[in-house]
Design an enzyme around this catalytic site. Structure first.
Site, PDB file in Angstrom:
ATOM      1  N   HIS A  51      52.294  78.512 136.935  1.00  0.00           N
ATOM      2  CA  HIS A  51      53.498  77.701 137.130  1.00  0.00           C
ATOM      3  C   HIS A  51      53.186  76.588 138.117  1.00  0.00           C
ATOM      4  CE1 HIS A  51      53.735  80.580 140.456  1.00  0.00           C
ATOM      5  NE2 HIS A  51      54.672  79.845 141.037  1.00  0.00           N
ATOM      6  N   HIS A  53      54.313  75.513 141.183  1.00  0.00           N
ATOM      7  CA  HIS A  53      54.484  75.459 142.640  1.00  0.00           C
ATOM      8  C   HIS A  53      53.181  75.061 143.342  1.00  0.00           C
ATOM      9  CE1 HIS A  53      58.360  78.105 142.769  1.00  0.00           C
ATOM     10  NE2 HIS A  53      58.610  76.837 142.523  1.00  0.00           N
ATOM     11  N   ASP A  55      51.602  75.928 145.990  1.00  0.00           N
ATOM     12  CA  ASP A  55      50.666  76.936 146.495  1.00  0.00           C
ATOM     13  C   ASP A  55      49.872  77.589 145.361  1.00  0.00           C
ATOM     14  OD1 ASP A  55      53.114  78.229 145.722  1.00  0.00           O
ATOM     15  OD2 ASP A  55      52.481  80.039 146.769  1.00  0.00           O
ATOM     16  N   HIS A  56      50.136  77.151 144.126  1.00  0.00           N
ATOM     17  CA  HIS A  56      49.364  77.605 142.962  1.00  0.00           C
ATOM     18  C   HIS A  56      48.571  76.469 142.320  1.00  0.00           C
ATOM     19  CE1 HIS A  56      51.401  81.629 142.508  1.00  0.00           C
ATOM     20  NE2 HIS A  56      52.163  81.016 143.397  1.00  0.00           N
ATOM     21  N   HIS A 105      61.407  82.842 137.964  1.00  0.00           N
ATOM     22  CA  HIS A 105      60.956  82.248 139.227  1.00  0.00           C
ATOM     23  C   HIS A 105      60.942  80.728 139.090  1.00  0.00           C
ATOM     24  CE1 HIS A 105      58.741  81.971 142.987  1.00  0.00           C
ATOM     25  NE2 HIS A 105      57.792  81.282 142.402  1.00  0.00           N
ATOM     26  N   ASP A 126      53.974  84.561 140.142  1.00  0.00           N
ATOM     27  CA  ASP A 126      55.054  84.984 141.034  1.00  0.00           C
ATOM     28  C   ASP A 126      56.227  85.595 140.269  1.00  0.00           C
ATOM     29  OD1 ASP A 126      53.521  83.977 143.067  1.00  0.00           O
ATOM     30  OD2 ASP A 126      54.858  82.315 143.570  1.00  0.00           O
ATOM     31  N   HIS A 164      50.387  87.107 145.363  1.00  0.00           N
ATOM     32  CA  HIS A 164      50.671  87.207 146.801  1.00  0.00           C
ATOM     33  C   HIS A 164      50.485  88.644 147.273  1.00  0.00           C
ATOM     34  CE1 HIS A 164      52.430  83.179 147.535  1.00  0.00           C
ATOM     35  NE2 HIS A 164      52.839  83.279 146.281  1.00  0.00           N
TER      36      HIS A 164
END
Length: 252
Positions: A51, A53, A55-56, A105, A126, A164
């Protein structure tokens, strides 16, 4: 034979590093630097994304520039060179994959199931966490519940690689949501020991999640009773129980 190892990033992210022979792939590289360190003199063969985001995806551009490698993932992500949608079955790293749409998410979230011989490996970003699930930033409770239910139907021995290290905190919520579940209590003891040794608690398995993850256990009488104490109607559907659980977890 494929090997799968976590590359720690930020405070609690895992970038998953897949290797077969001379091929090296990573899943959800939010930061390029730990990937460069893990690869050493090896070249990156490709990138998989679940996805959008940051942090990915934050390390994708630097990795692409360094290795000119393909990027597979949702079409919503600008750097993706090979868009994936629900029902796709790409062959990558010499193996068959299944692509599953799992909105909730985010709306563009996908999960990736790797078939490595008789073994299944789920990269779920996530959406599904060990003993938990992601927050609902874009999707609805109905979407997330359906997505989690879809993942829960995978074979029990499917290995689960989420993005995570939230397992210990999630199990503390699971214990509150379903007190008396001995599988949760036992898992929490084990996880505390693993984290005390600074080791990852992942991968999990679908079977373990179905036994200890409250978001997959909305039919549990104990969970239903506690959800009703927190506002769910007496005849609540599983989605309504899930909605109350997710709201409770958001402030736990």
């Amino acid at each position: 034979m494929i090997t799968i190892h976590p590359i720690p990033a930020f405070n609690d992210n895992y970038i998953w590093h897949l290797r077969q022979g001379d091929e090296h792939w990573v899943v959800d590289p939010g930061d390029a630097n730990p990937v460069f360190d893990a690869l050493g003199d090896n070249r990156l063969s490709g990138i998989l994304l679940t996805h959008h985001h940051p942090d990915h995806t934050g390390g994708v551009e630097a990795l692409m520039n360094a290795y000119q490698c393909p990027v597979y993932g949702p079409a919503t992500i600008a750097q993706v060179t090979h868009p994936l949608v629900d029902g796709d079955h790409p062959t990558l790293i010499g193996c068959h994959w299944d692509v599953l749409a799992v909105p909730g998410h985010t709306l563009d979230h996908i999960a990736l199931v790797l078939h490595a011989g008789e073994e299944l490996h789920l990269f779920c970003g996530d959406t599904l966490f060990a003993a938990g699930c992601g927050r609902l930033f874009e999707g609805s409770p109905e979407q997330m519940f359906d997505s989690l239910s879809r993942l829960a139907r995978l074979p029990a021995d499917t290995r689960v690689y989420c993005a995570h290290e939230y397992t210990e905190a999630n199990l503390k919520f699971a214990r509150a949501a379903e007190p008396g579940n001995s599988a949760i209590a036992s898992r929490l003891v084990s996880v505390k020991q693993v984290r005390a040794e600074n080791r990852p608690t992942l991968p999990s398995t679908i079977g373990l999640e179905c036994a200890t993850n409250p978001f997959l256990r909305t039919q549990s009488p104990t969970i239903r009773a506690l959800a009703c104490e927190r506002g769910a109607p007496a005849d609540a559907s599983p989605v309504e129980i899930f909605t109350v659980l997710r709201r409770w977890k958001d402030t736990f």
